[in-house]
Motif scaffolding. Structure first.
Motif, PDB file in Angstrom:
ATOM      1  N   GLY A 253       0.813  -1.211   0.000  1.00  0.00           N
ATOM      2  CA  GLY A 253       0.000   0.000   0.000  1.00  0.00           C
ATOM      3  C   GLY A 253       0.842   1.253   0.000  1.00  0.00           C
ATOM      4  N   ALA A 254       1.891   1.298   0.806  1.00  0.00           N
ATOM      5  CA  ALA A 254       2.773   2.459   0.847  1.00  0.00           C
ATOM      6  C   ALA A 254       3.525   2.621  -0.470  1.00  0.00           C
ATOM      7  N   TRP A 255       3.966   1.489  -1.052  1.00  0.00           N
ATOM      8  CA  TRP A 255       4.683   1.545  -2.338  1.00  0.00           C
ATOM      9  C   TRP A 255       3.789   2.071  -3.449  1.00  0.00           C
ATOM     10  N   LYS A 256       2.503   1.731  -3.395  1.00  0.00           N
ATOM     11  CA  LYS A 256       1.555   2.220  -4.391  1.00  0.00           C
ATOM     12  C   LYS A 256       1.036   3.624  -4.058  1.00  0.00           C
ATOM     13  N   ARG A 257       1.581   4.222  -3.012  1.00  0.00           N
ATOM     14  CA  ARG A 257       1.200   5.561  -2.563  1.00  0.00           C
ATOM     15  C   ARG A 257      -0.282   5.644  -2.170  1.00  0.00           C
TER      16      ARG A 257
END
Length: 409
Positions: A253-257
């Motif tokens: 989720g963080a990587w996909k912003r």
């Protein structure tokens, strides 16, 4: 069916109470019956508070996974397999993503969260149905896989064990994994046999063969370990997988912003809405099970089965977990109540409680799922769905008994 089952619990308890009073000379039975009502009502509220937190927590993490595209990615990964197992569902149809999300919720043991998602999937499949009154092959396979209990991470059962004071709530992780694999495989093979699905297709063989090799290799590893080492491994993997799934959801989720906090709150809010309606059902079933136990009726049934098993030369420890297995096809809330009652009566780490937890995690409420899922879209002809689903349940119960004797004796 649930109405008849619930009423029968109270009527049987009343008859058994009168029998104990008039025939066995035990007038205190009625004080025990009344006390059990208040005790179980109090227990229901305590369980509900814990269930609120657990369900909102995991619905929040599932929303992050959905927003990050993990569910859609899983749907694309499973697309070639679904196209062969469900040839009536076209590639890219919304039902594929919904079924994948439903399977993900079931895999995490969130059966209450999986139901609304499953209903959306069934409605999507109904749009492809040429005969709205009769279940399609795809709908039957979807329902049977649901009723086979695809539980890979039984969070709810861990929660119930923790609430009842189990020092290691994840001890049943591996037994449930093995037993639910047996029930799901049986359900799939039975449907494939009736529908003449091409299980010899290279894609299907790759998925099923790969899964069978992994499971077989894993079981071979377990067979080489002592009982203590197996229990320790089950505990380690249960906790490791549980936390690893959370970190994976957050990392992707963080990587996909994705705004992970906002997504979590949105999903948790949905979990709260699902959970708040469960208390009346929990109170109803726990109180019914409580009076049944207090009246002595449940013990009489179990003693009869135990006597028959002993006469056949069988180990009778499995009998105390049978109430959960017998009730589970009819009512999840009743089976949940029996599981909790077994843990209270025998202890959370007793053989009966461990077996009941494994049965709870590897079987499903077949008649409830059938009524809700098919009833929601107006299907009246279930065709071969009931027989295949019950066969999967039987496989789950038998596998649970065998696995628990292997792990805990």
């Amino acid at each position: 069916m649930l109405n008849i089952l619930w009423l029968a619990f109270f009527l049987i308890a009343a008859v058994a109470g009168v029998f104990q009073w008039l025939v066995l000379g035990d007038p205190d039975v009625f004080s025990r019956l009344v006390a059990s009502l208040f005790d179980m009502a109090d227990l229901s509220v305590k369980l509900m508070l814990l269930l609120f937190g657990t369900l909102t927590l995991w619905m929040g993490f599932l929303r992050i996974a959905e927003s990050a595209g993990l569910v859609q990615g899983l749907a694309r990964l499973l697309g070639p397999l679904f196209r062969r197992l469900m040839p009536g569902v076209p590639a890219g149809h919304p039902a594929l993503g919904l079924m994948t999300l439903n399977f993900a919720a079931n895999a995490l043991g969130l059966d209450n969260a999986a139901t609304p998602i499953g209903l959306r999937a069934m409605h999507a499949l109904q749009t492809l149905n040429p005969d709205p009154k009769s279940a399609t092959n795809a709908q039957i396979l979807f329902l049977v896989l649901n009723s086979s209990s695809l539980t890979l991470l039984p969070v709810s059962i861990f929660m119930y064990r923790a609430q009842q004071g189990a020092p290691d709530p994840t001890l049943v992780f591996l037994p449930i994994l093995l037993a639910t694999s047996a029930s799901t495989l049986t359900g799939l093979l039975s449907v494939a046999l009736v529908q003449r699905l091409r299980l010899g297709d290279p894609v299907v063989l790759a998925w099923l063969g790969g899964g069978a090799l992994l499971l077989g290799g894993f079981m071979a590893l377990l067979a080489s370990l002592s009982a203590g080492a197996v229990a320790a491994l089950s505990s380690l993997l249960g906790n490791l997988v549980l936390f690893g799934v959370i970190i994976a959801f957050l990392a992707v989720g963080a990587w996909k912003r994705i705004p992970v906090y906002e997504s979590f709150i949105e999903g948790a809010r949905d979990g709260f809405e699902v959970c708040k309606n469960l208390l009346p059902y929990l109170v109803a079933m726990l109180c019914a099970i409580g009076v049944l136990r207090a009246s002595g009726a449940l013990d009489l049934v179990l003693d009869t089965i135990r006597w028959a098993a002993h006469g056949m030369g069988l180990d009778t420890r499995f009998v105390d977990a049978l109430p959960t297995a017998l009730v589970k096809p009819f009512s999840g809330s009743a089976a949940r109540a029996l599981l909790i009652e077994t843990m209270q009566h025998s202890g959370p780490d007793s053989f009966a409680a461990l077996l009941a937890a494994t049965v709870q995690g590897s079987t499903e409420t077949t008649f409830y799922v059938l009524a809700v899922y098919f009833g929601a879209v107006g299907i009246q002809r279930a065709r071969h769905a009931v027989g295949c689903a019950l066969l999967a349940d039987l496989a789950g119960v038998l596998a649970s008994i065998g696995v628990c004797y292997w792990f805990f004796t």
